[in-house]
Design an enzyme around this catalytic site. Sequence first.
Site, mmCIF file in Angstrom:
data_model
loop_
_atom_site.group_PDB
_atom_site.id
_atom_site.type_symbol
_atom_site.label_atom_id
_atom_site.label_comp_id
_atom_site.label_asym_id
_atom_site.label_seq_id
_atom_site.Cartn_x
_atom_site.Cartn_y
_atom_site.Cartn_z
ATOM 1 N N GLY A 104 0.801 -1.212 0.000
ATOM 2 C CA GLY A 104 0.000 0.000 0.000
ATOM 3 C C GLY A 104 0.836 1.265 0.000
ATOM 4 N N GLY A 113 3.303 -10.578 -16.941
ATOM 5 C CA GLY A 113 4.710 -10.221 -17.037
ATOM 6 C C GLY A 113 5.013 -9.304 -18.200
ATOM 7 N N ASP A 150 2.986 -2.863 -7.669
ATOM 8 C CA ASP A 150 2.378 -1.791 -6.876
ATOM 9 C C ASP A 150 2.205 -0.531 -7.722
ATOM 10 O OD1 ASP A 150 2.406 -3.431 -4.598
ATOM 11 O OD2 ASP A 150 4.452 -2.817 -4.108
#
Length: 317
Positions: free
Chosen positions: A41, A228, A258
């Site tokens: 996060g 990927g 992320d």
Amino acid sequence: MTPILTITLNPALDLSTSTPSVQPGPKLRCSAPRIDPGGGGINVARAIRILGGEALALVALAGATGDRLAQALRAEGVGYSGIDAPGETRESIAVTDESTGKQFRFVLPGTPWPRSDMDRALSRIREITPKGALVVLSGSQPPGVPDRFAAEVQAALPPGARLILDTSGAALTAVVQDPVPGLAVLRMDDAEAEGLAGHPLPDRATSAAFAADLVARGVAETVIIARGAEGSVLADGTGRLFAPAPQVKVISAVGAGDTFVGAHVLALSRGAVREAALAMAVAAAAAACITPATELCRPEDVARFLPQTTPQALPDG
């Protein structure tokens, strides 16, 4: 813009360095380390800030390492709300072998959480989440936190808030086997998807079909599978998409997933349609791969890659 909250219960202070050669036995003399605040996060919030947006990061912090992590967040200009966690905030270390370019990643475990800390985290989520917010629960869970904790987070959200989940391992399996009602977005990589499917997903069509099956089963409104270097597929109630990834020389893939989530959520918060949000996410993930260590992406690289990530519709069935 829709407000964004990210949740990181098991953050890490990320140290990255390099050494001429990684080998057992002798002392390995390393370069001066780069220190970054890390955890799913947190990295999502960092990517959002880099791309010109704002997010509030809810972060569990503990001990002296937690203080250093908070200092690193302030240095980067990431807004955060800290909650006390047990023990000591963990560290992770990335070491690049200069002779081969290979990167070795060492991730330390977090301290086990008692139920009281989980309840305190849920109370803070209730307090600080705006109505209608986009809420990102990303990264690993501390030991002791139940696999179904995402369901507890979902139940704690105010009306209109939408949960985006990017997790792995037992927590991901639990969400697929026992869906969280109302989950907006679920993201995973191709290896995780194959593990859940129980068989290979050799191409974008099979990945998209599996994602569509999860949507049909009520696992999430939108399911994204990263393939990927090939790109990412997305399935929702209106169909299936594939966005190709730019072909880049990977320097470090740390934080690429992320960064994908950060760019995707930021685009959604600005009202982007699903095609534009997916394209932005794939471009940002590629941009993160060409930066060293945990630097994440650069806006100019995202802009340069964006024309190469135009999504295409995939046929149903």
